[in-house]
Write an enzyme that holds these catalytic residues in place. Sequence first.
Site, PDB file in Angstrom:
ATOM      1  N   LYS A  13       5.066  13.079   6.707  1.00  0.00           N
ATOM      2  CA  LYS A  13       5.363  12.610   8.071  1.00  0.00           C
ATOM      3  C   LYS A  13       6.286  11.388   8.046  1.00  0.00           C
ATOM      4  O   LYS A  13       7.295  11.345   8.758  1.00  0.00           O
ATOM      5  CB  LYS A  13       4.061  12.267   8.820  1.00  0.00           C
ATOM      6  CG  LYS A  13       3.082  13.436   8.937  1.00  0.00           C
ATOM      7  CD  LYS A  13       1.833  13.063   9.714  1.00  0.00           C
ATOM      8  CE  LYS A  13       0.963  11.995   9.082  1.00  0.00           C
ATOM      9  NZ  LYS A  13       0.353  12.396   7.789  1.00  0.00           N
ATOM     10  N   ARG A  84      -4.684  11.588  16.216  1.00  0.00           N
ATOM     11  CA  ARG A  84      -5.436  12.174  15.115  1.00  0.00           C
ATOM     12  C   ARG A  84      -6.763  12.749  15.572  1.00  0.00           C
ATOM     13  O   ARG A  84      -7.509  13.289  14.740  1.00  0.00           O
ATOM     14  CB  ARG A  84      -5.746  11.075  14.098  1.00  0.00           C
ATOM     15  CG  ARG A  84      -4.806  11.016  12.923  1.00  0.00           C
ATOM     16  CD  ARG A  84      -5.201   9.792  12.119  1.00  0.00           C
ATOM     17  NE  ARG A  84      -4.980   9.966  10.718  1.00  0.00           N
ATOM     18  CZ  ARG A  84      -3.872   9.556  10.085  1.00  0.00           C
ATOM     19  NH1 ARG A  84      -2.901   8.995  10.740  1.00  0.00           N
ATOM     20  NH2 ARG A  84      -3.772   9.704   8.785  1.00  0.00           N
ATOM     21  N   ARG A 123       2.537   8.656  -5.662  1.00  0.00           N
ATOM     22  CA  ARG A 123       2.942   7.495  -4.865  1.00  0.00           C
ATOM     23  C   ARG A 123       2.096   6.264  -5.211  1.00  0.00           C
ATOM     24  O   ARG A 123       2.625   5.175  -5.410  1.00  0.00           O
ATOM     25  CB  ARG A 123       2.808   7.811  -3.358  1.00  0.00           C
ATOM     26  CG  ARG A 123       3.200   6.633  -2.482  1.00  0.00           C
ATOM     27  CD  ARG A 123       3.135   6.985  -1.023  1.00  0.00           C
ATOM     28  NE  ARG A 123       1.785   7.409  -0.631  1.00  0.00           N
ATOM     29  CZ  ARG A 123       1.446   7.748   0.598  1.00  0.00           C
ATOM     30  NH1 ARG A 123       2.356   7.749   1.545  1.00  0.00           N
ATOM     31  NH2 ARG A 123       0.215   8.101   0.875  1.00  0.00           N
ATOM     32  N   ARG A 125      -0.305   4.513  -3.336  1.00  0.00           N
ATOM     33  CA  ARG A 125      -0.641   3.487  -2.342  1.00  0.00           C
ATOM     34  C   ARG A 125      -2.121   3.132  -2.517  1.00  0.00           C
ATOM     35  O   ARG A 125      -2.856   3.878  -3.168  1.00  0.00           O
ATOM     36  CB  ARG A 125      -0.385   4.065  -0.928  1.00  0.00           C
ATOM     37  CG  ARG A 125      -0.142   3.025   0.136  1.00  0.00           C
ATOM     38  CD  ARG A 125       0.347   3.660   1.427  1.00  0.00           C
ATOM     39  NE  ARG A 125      -0.687   4.458   2.083  1.00  0.00           N
ATOM     40  CZ  ARG A 125      -0.453   5.289   3.096  1.00  0.00           C
ATOM     41  NH1 ARG A 125       0.759   5.423   3.565  1.00  0.00           N
ATOM     42  NH2 ARG A 125      -1.438   5.974   3.619  1.00  0.00           N
ATOM     43  N   ARG A 136      -9.851  11.760   2.942  1.00  0.00           N
ATOM     44  CA  ARG A 136      -8.815  11.816   3.996  1.00  0.00           C
ATOM     45  C   ARG A 136      -8.520  13.269   4.357  1.00  0.00           C
ATOM     46  O   ARG A 136      -8.316  13.593   5.530  1.00  0.00           O
ATOM     47  CB  ARG A 136      -7.538  11.109   3.514  1.00  0.00           C
ATOM     48  CG  ARG A 136      -7.672   9.589   3.522  1.00  0.00           C
ATOM     49  CD  ARG A 136      -6.665   8.903   2.624  1.00  0.00           C
ATOM     50  NE  ARG A 136      -5.293   9.027   3.068  1.00  0.00           N
ATOM     51  CZ  ARG A 136      -4.245   8.758   2.290  1.00  0.00           C
ATOM     52  NH1 ARG A 136      -4.424   8.364   1.029  1.00  0.00           N
ATOM     53  NH2 ARG A 136      -3.028   8.873   2.753  1.00  0.00           N
TER      54      ARG A 136
END
Length: 178
Positions: A13, A84, A123, A125, A136
């Site tokens: 996104k 969401r 990534r 994070r 998640r």
Amino acid sequence: MNLILLGAPGSGKGTQAEMLIAAHNLQHLSTGDMLRAEIANGTTLGLQAKQIMDAGELVSDDIVIGMIANRLNDSGALFDGFPRTIAQAEALDKLLADNHQNIAHVVYLNVDNDEIVARMLARGREDDNEETIRNRLSVFEAQTKPLIDFYQQQGKLRHVDGKGSVEEISARIAAAIA
Ligand code: AP5
């Protein structure tokens, strides 16, 4: 024009938002970025949100709806990571209607879970560890996936295959909202 980018965590996104805001001159409204800014600034809200985000759960509807309401202006917006939940989607419809606006398209970036986990682990994070990623993804299934039907019923859902190069996906999105 107002657009929503809908997709699981790590579906791309934020990456595709860059292209869309530039191409359509949209205000970028990412609730994840707003919450990370609160954390970076050490605000009370940031301190509360950090624990929730580190666990991979959702911050309360009231908080994120309030953040969006404070930032909405008359130019078009790209909503990234918001809404969401059904409650957030209903609140957004109302906020826009009060402003004589509406959502033009909801782009659903569809990517399989194996690809998502690989992207997020690469990534790295703070909330990209394996346990949080798993949570998640299950929160997305339970609380955010119902938005697919919600926007399908409004005739606004555009399914886009989110696997491939960033440029290929950008071209698919451009075609889907043309
Ligand atoms: P948020 O920041 O919204 O995170 P997310 O939805 O989990 O999404 P990500 O930022 O992880 O991924 P993305 O889909 O933007 O993909 P990206 O482009 O980065 O939310 C974080 C947390 O905040 C939530 O868990 C929640 O706690 C809270 N929160 C936020 N909004 C909320 C709300 N509305 N209500 C309640 N709580 C809320 O790409 C991922 C990686 O893949 C990158 O490394 C990228 O370079 C790579 N990549 C992108 N595209 C490709 C491609 N085509 N091929 C290969 N790699 C790619």
